[in-house]
Design a protein around this motif. Sequence first.
Motif, PDB file in Angstrom:
ATOM      1  N   ARG A 122       1.059  -1.274   0.037  1.00 26.11           N
ATOM      2  CA  ARG A 122      -0.008   0.094   0.110  1.00 26.11           C
ATOM      3  C   ARG A 122       0.736   1.263  -0.018  1.00 26.11           C
ATOM      4  O   ARG A 122       1.722   1.428   0.865  1.00 26.11           O
ATOM      5  CB  ARG A 122      -0.790  -0.046   1.167  1.00 26.11           C
ATOM      6  CG  ARG A 122      -2.042  -1.154   1.111  1.00 26.11           C
ATOM      7  CD  ARG A 122      -2.738  -1.016   2.343  1.00 26.11           C
ATOM      8  NE  ARG A 122      -3.432   0.289   2.522  1.00 26.11           N
ATOM      9  CZ  ARG A 122      -4.132   0.666   3.570  1.00 26.11           C
ATOM     10  NH1 ARG A 122      -4.186  -0.155   4.766  1.00 26.11           N
ATOM     11  NH2 ARG A 122      -4.617   1.678   3.815  1.00 26.11           N
ATOM     12  N   THR A 123       0.549   2.110  -1.046  1.00 23.75           N
ATOM     13  CA  THR A 123       1.275   3.336  -1.025  1.00 23.75           C
ATOM     14  C   THR A 123       1.440   4.174   0.024  1.00 23.75           C
ATOM     15  O   THR A 123       2.023   4.691   0.654  1.00 23.75           O
ATOM     16  CB  THR A 123       0.849   4.165  -2.236  1.00 23.75           C
ATOM     17  OG1 THR A 123       1.123   3.692  -3.499  1.00 23.75           O
ATOM     18  CG2 THR A 123       1.576   5.455  -2.349  1.00 23.75           C
ATOM     19  N   SER A 124      -0.056   4.366   1.051  1.00 19.25           N
ATOM     20  CA  SER A 124      -0.183   5.091   1.989  1.00 19.25           C
ATOM     21  C   SER A 124       0.540   4.520   2.982  1.00 19.25           C
ATOM     22  O   SER A 124       1.164   5.579   3.755  1.00 19.25           O
ATOM     23  CB  SER A 124      -1.648   5.217   2.195  1.00 19.25           C
ATOM     24  OG  SER A 124      -2.317   3.930   2.668  1.00 19.25           O
TER      25      SER A 124
ATOM     26  N   ASP B 131       7.890   8.764  -4.068  1.00 18.75           N
ATOM     27  CA  ASP B 131       7.161   8.758  -2.779  1.00 18.75           C
ATOM     28  C   ASP B 131       7.456  10.209  -2.090  1.00 18.75           C
ATOM     29  O   ASP B 131       6.964  10.892  -1.421  1.00 18.75           O
ATOM     30  CB  ASP B 131       7.535   7.871  -1.802  1.00 18.75           C
ATOM     31  CG  ASP B 131       6.909   6.508  -2.368  1.00 18.75           C
ATOM     32  OD1 ASP B 131       5.940   6.652  -2.923  1.00 18.75           O
ATOM     33  OD2 ASP B 131       7.304   5.258  -1.824  1.00 18.75           O
TER      34      ASP B 131
END
Length: 333
Positions: free
Chosen positions: A3-5, A40
């Motif tokens: 998950r990017t978050s 990111d």
Amino acid sequence: MARTSARLLFLLSLLQARRDWPGQVLAERLEVSPRTVRRDVDRLRELGYPVVAAKGPDGGYRLDAGAELPPLLFDDDQAVALAVALRTAATTGAGIEEAAARALNTVRQVMPARLRHRVDALHVTAVGPAETQPGPQADPRVLVALSEAVHAREVLRFDYTGATSEAGQSDAAKPPRRAEPHHLVTWRGRWYLLAWDLDRDDWRTFRADRIAPRTPRGPRFTPRDVPGGDVAEFVAGRFQGSASGGDWPCRGEVILDLPAPVVSRYSRDGVVEALGPDRCRLLLGAWSWPGLAATIGRFDGDFQVVGPAELKDACANLARRYADAATGEPSGI
């Protein structure tokens, strides 16, 4: 991290943990490519975090100070530690009580319910002036656990280490202590729990850095009234050797040939009055007259005893002991 978050939160926590991070090291910690790290970092910048990049083969990233305060990330322990510090700001004497209260309210609003409940249960009573030297460190999680027991009015079961052993038992062999927790207090840079000891049928003060709470806690109880009705006065009296509060049993007055600010730093709860740039009046207490005389003698300066006569006698006796010690002859006093 899939998950990017979640990966962004982890990246932010890493950038907050130390000043400089090589890009390759961040990629390894995040288990992604250097290119993903760069993307990111760009996302964090869009959110307002001033991440600075250093170019070159050894380039990396650093979380810099910005013009605005972006959202901050705290783990559970950090959030509780921050709340404890803000809640106890009134005990520092720094004049930041109102600002600390507003900051705590701001932090509290963004806390998850499980942490907000723990912070709301935390209350502390400051007894006496703040200490200039740091005392033993109490675990913030223990402080919160003790406050929860006080707030819930539930009997506390705990192990108490470092205290004097009884009947030859080691700390590990002792049964857990049982007490009705009443107040969490600070005194001289140390944290204490004021509680009614169920096994000794009396009030006790327990050092928080020695307490290891056990679970589950005991049954609920109806709080007892502290003798005299004032928690701060009662605890101060206990520390000063009085069973029901009040002042030191021995108290005297001297004139010191030292600046008042210097004496104030080391006089604990003494009263210091400036009589000039290099002279001051000191009123101080102790458990005994020899102890009071020895405490005054710690100050590196000449002094004159104003009174009472017991302090003058104690100084004379102490002077003879020191003189005999210097010559190697027994005092005979």
